[in-house]
Design an enzyme around this catalytic site. Structure first.
Site, PDB file in Angstrom:
ATOM      1  N   ASP A 139       1.134  -1.322   0.256  1.00  0.00           N
ATOM      2  CA  ASP A 139       0.098  -0.130  -0.235  1.00  0.00           C
ATOM      3  C   ASP A 139       0.812   1.754   0.079  1.00  0.00           C
ATOM      4  OD1 ASP A 139      -1.836  -1.945   0.016  1.00  0.00           O
ATOM      5  OD2 ASP A 139      -3.039  -1.083   1.592  1.00  0.00           O
ATOM      6  N   LYS A 202      -6.785   3.399  -3.170  1.00  0.00           N
ATOM      7  CA  LYS A 202      -7.211   3.241  -1.786  1.00  0.00           C
ATOM      8  C   LYS A 202      -7.561   4.858  -1.235  1.00  0.00           C
ATOM      9  CE  LYS A 202      -5.121   1.554   2.022  1.00  0.00           C
ATOM     10  NZ  LYS A 202      -4.068   1.755   2.773  1.00  0.00           N
ATOM     11  N   LYS A 238     -10.286   0.129  -2.668  1.00  0.00           N
ATOM     12  CA  LYS A 238      -9.746   0.115  -1.083  1.00  0.00           C
ATOM     13  C   LYS A 238     -10.138   0.946  -0.532  1.00  0.00           C
ATOM     14  CE  LYS A 238      -7.413  -1.102   2.777  1.00  0.00           C
ATOM     15  NZ  LYS A 238      -5.586  -1.526   3.116  1.00  0.00           N
TER      16      LYS A 238
END
Lengths: 302, 486
Positions: A139, A202, A238
């Site tokens: 991430d 995300k 996400k």
């Protein structure tokens, strides 16, 4: 059409905020009951990236969280595991060991999370360390300062560099939407990340308010959709931070279902970055199972 | 949806979520509301009112003949002379305010009945029709004691008795649009709801009775065209307000020629919905859906003519088709229903006739593959692609979920095409460029022009048309004028 055709990100589609908010309001009037609610909640649980990203994290804390990831609530049969745990690079090894033999993935934040304000070689080293320790997913954060200065190529290249490093490890790109200020910017960031090779986009680090919101997420889903229509390739999404109730998780799933369709309704393509959501979902499922509400004290907080 | 991966399909058909109806009370029979009382029609004639989604009988409703109309108008006249005209504005406001509060208190019951009787989705009656109806009463309650400020130095005076006829597409909301400004300006009212959707107006009559509004200030009489004609032609009527078809509007205007009755008409429309290439495309798609499929397209200001700039036409239409595939058509009482039942068999036949006309004219028809219930009156959301100005489906008001799509190239072209219609009620413009919005609002011959949105209503904002869409404005300060001698 080849994905090599990179659009000019200055001309990303514009977004009307009022229209987005109205669409969200309408999606939120969907009434999800009975078996569709139970299915939705189990799916949401299965989509969670159980997260601990604190300065005070320790190996012991991470191990406890991993046990929770594998056994969300043993009193209820047929509960799925969560999708992944999300930790700092230094705890990847611990998490990996704790989850050995399971399908639960280990995601590591990287690239000088959460600010991203570090030189590229540090970001590369950070990412490499996580991958070498066995991370299944990375991430990364984008350089918001460079983005807001209009250095879209800089942001693009950074993502592409990290993606090249990742290889088969799936890359999630965090925008920190709370710092990007407009939905137009969020759409542009989505296009940049998607074309630079992100496997997931995300919303947030969880360190900045507002974190994930439905309008921001809808704009990102629409960017994913446009890319899919153009190239036939799927990108995951996400939302992270601020989603703590079952109701709000179901609202996100309705939005996902009605925007991208059933193919995205799996943890391969959608995740919730959350820590307290799992217990609220368990509370709801317990209530459906036993017809009474438990207090939070009956469910393990790890 | 366009995605594949059959092995992983998570088909999430939402479980039924019907709104409860057990708390709703509908009488077997409804009489006429005249002079504060429910009275039997002189001839004792009743007609059936049904639910278009189930075709089941809901109630029997009185049919007023000429004598009943005369009684109602005389009651209104006497209430005007004896009480309402003389009452100070701030006292009148209290009654109007009370009616608004009572509608709010019984909002749930109202929305369920509206949906049962008219076929519109509960989502709309609950979130739009009923709250907006209450808001109109609230808004005009505020004007009742401030007319001198609305029209300084004009000494505004009420007109007298208003005869009001309303349509079936927004039964309670239209009643509110009519009654609230009439009362606030000191007039008394005889209102005739549509013969197919009288129930919420009769519920409103119950509220008015409970509110203690002086007898005869509001009279609600039911019946069909003949009842309406008797009302319009009654000699004690000073003002006629009509919302409905252009055809009937013309008849009324002819009937009133040479009389000193004031008239306002809110008639048909064929709204132009214009999307430029720089528009926020996903929100424009949502606006188009809202513009034409809201209330099954039974909306006089529906955006039924879509004009898309050619450079984005393919992309936009693909997105529109995709969005249409996620619309849920079905039981209007289900909270997840997007498109409910067509209001009547007659209206469904008319829409279906236009569908065959459109195909015969050579436009390309598209409908998503949704399943519609077997019982009740339903129509799938429909697009006609490659339409042109000379098609009947472009020129005539269909009043159903049918959108005619055309493309354009330049701004001059789209203005000409948008204005090239007998109607002029509404239009919508989608563009990221503010200056273009203002250029178009000044050039489009439409009473309402929405920018980057569609079908937005607010009591403070006037609504009304040009050309065959009628004259006079409802809502806002402008909405006071048709009920005043200035």
């Amino acid at each position: 059409m080849s994905t090599k055709q990179i659009p000019d990100f200055r001309f990303s589609p514009v977004v009307d905020q009022v229209g987005v908010e109205e669409r969200i309001a309408r999606l939120n009037t969907r009434s999800i009951k009975k078996q569709s609610k139970t299915r939705g909640l189990k799916l949401a649980l299965n989509m969670i990236d159980l997260t601990s990203l604190e300065g005070k994290d320790t190996e012991g804390k991470i191990r406890q969280m991993c046990y929770k990831a594998l056994h969300p609530h043993d009193a209820l049969p047929d509960l799925p595991t969560v999708a992944a745990v999300c930790v700092y690079p230094v705890y990847v090894k611990t998490a990996k060991e704790a989850l050995k033999g399971s399908a639960v993935k280990v995601a590591s934040v990287s690239t000088a999370f959460p600010s991203g304000n570090a030189p590229l070689n540090v970001k590369i080293a950070d990412t490499k360390f996580a991958i070498d320790n066995g991370a299944d997913e990375i991430d990364m954060v984008i350089s918001r300062g460079e983005f807001l200065k209009g250095n879209y190529n800089f942001v693009f290249d950074e993502i592409a560099t990290i993606k090249a490093l990742c290889g088969p490890v799936r890359l999630k790109v965090i925008f920190e939407t709370g710092e990007l200020s407009s939905l137009d910017n969020i759409r542009r960031a989505s296009d940049i990340a998607i074309y630079a090779g992100a496997d997931f986009i995300k919303t947030s680090t969880g360190k900045i308010q507002p974190a994930a919101t439905m309008p921001v997420s809808l704009v990102m889903l629409q960017a994913i959709k446009d890319y899919f229509i153009k190239t036939g390739k799927m990108v995951g999404m996400k939302p992270a931070g601020g989603i703590s109730t079952s109701k709000s998780a179901l609202q996100y799933l309705v939005m996902l279902y009605e925007t991208l369709g059933p193919a995205w309704m799996t943890n391969e393509w959608f995740r919730f970055g959350a820590s307290s959501l799992a217990n609220d979902i368990i509370l709801q499922l317990e209530k459906d199972d036993k017809k009474v509400y438990y207090s939070g004290d009956y469910i393990g907080k790890d | 949806m366009q995605t594949t991966q059959a092995d992983k399909i998570f088909d999430w058909a939402y479980a039924p979520a019907p709104e409860a109806t057990d708390h709703v009370h509908i009488n077997k029979k409804y009489d006429l509301f005249i002079d504060g009382k429910f009275v039997k029609p002189g001839k004792g004639k009743y007609t059936n009112t049904i639910s278009p989604s189930t075709e089941q009988l809901l109630a029997q409703v009185a049919e007023a003949d000429e004598k009943d109309v005369d009684k109602a108008v005389k009651a209104a006249k006497s209430a005007y002379d004896k009480t309402w005209k003389k009452m100070p504005g701030k006292e009148k406001a209290k009654y109007i305010f009370r009616i608004a509060r009572m509608i709010q208190e019984r909002a749930r019951e109202f929305s369920v009945i509206e949906t049962m009787n008219g076929g519109k989705p509960i989502r709309e009656s609950r979130d739009i029709d009923i709250p907006l109806a209450a808001n109109h009463f609230f808004y005009y309650a505020g004007w009742a004691d401030k007319l001198d400020y609305a029209f300084p130095n004009r000494k505004p005076q009420p007109v007298g008795v208003a005869g009001q006829i309303i349509p079936w597409n927004f039964p309670l909301l239209m009643a509110a649009w009519k009654i609230a400004p009439a009362l606030a300006t000191g007039n008394t009212v005889v209102l005739k709801p549509a013969e197919t959707t009288p129930l919420t107006a009769l519920k409103l009559a119950e509220i008015i009775q409970e509110s203690g509004l002086p007898d005869g200030v509001v009279n609600i009489i039911t019946g069909a065209g003949q009842t309406g004609a008797a009302l319009v032609n009654h000699s004690l009527i000073n003002k006629v307000a009509f919302t409905g078809s252009t055809e009937v509007g013309k008849v009324i205007q002819k009937a009133l020629a040479g009389s000193n009755k004031k008239l306002s008409l809110e008639l048909g429309g064929k709204g132009a919905h214009i999307v430029f290439e720089d528009a926020p495309i996903d929100q424009a798609v949502e606006g188009i859906v809202n513009g034409i499929f809201f209330n099954q397209g039974h909306v006089c200001c529906a955006g039924s003519r879509l004009f898309v700039q050619e450079s984005i036409a393919d992309k936009l239409i693909d997105k529109l088709k995709d969005r249409m595939s996620s619309l849920i058509v079905g039981d209007p009482l289900d909270k997840n229903t997007d498109i409910g039942a067509i209001h009547s068999k007659e209206q469904l036949d008319k829409i279906n006739q236009y569908l065959s006309v459109g195909k015969k004219e050579g436009a390309e028809m598209y409908q998503p593959s949704c399943i519609i219930p077997k019982k009740g009156f339903y129509c799938k959301p429909t697009l006609f692609l490659n339409a042109s100005q000379s098609h009947r489906i472009v020129q005539e008001e269909i009043f159903g979920p049918v959108l005619a799509v055309q493309t354009f190239r330049t701004i001059e072209e789209v203005i000409e095409k948008a204005n090239n219609a007998p109607y002029g009620l509404s239009a919508g413009v989608w563009t990221d460029k503010g200056s273009r919005i203002f250029n178009l609002t000044s050039q489009l011959k439409a009473g309402v022009v929405w920018a980057n949105t569609y079908n937005k209503f607010d009591p403070a904002s006037p609504f009304g048309g040009y050309k065959e869409s009628g004259f006079g404005r409802e809502g806002g300060l402008h909405g006071l004028m048709p009920y005043l001698n200035l």
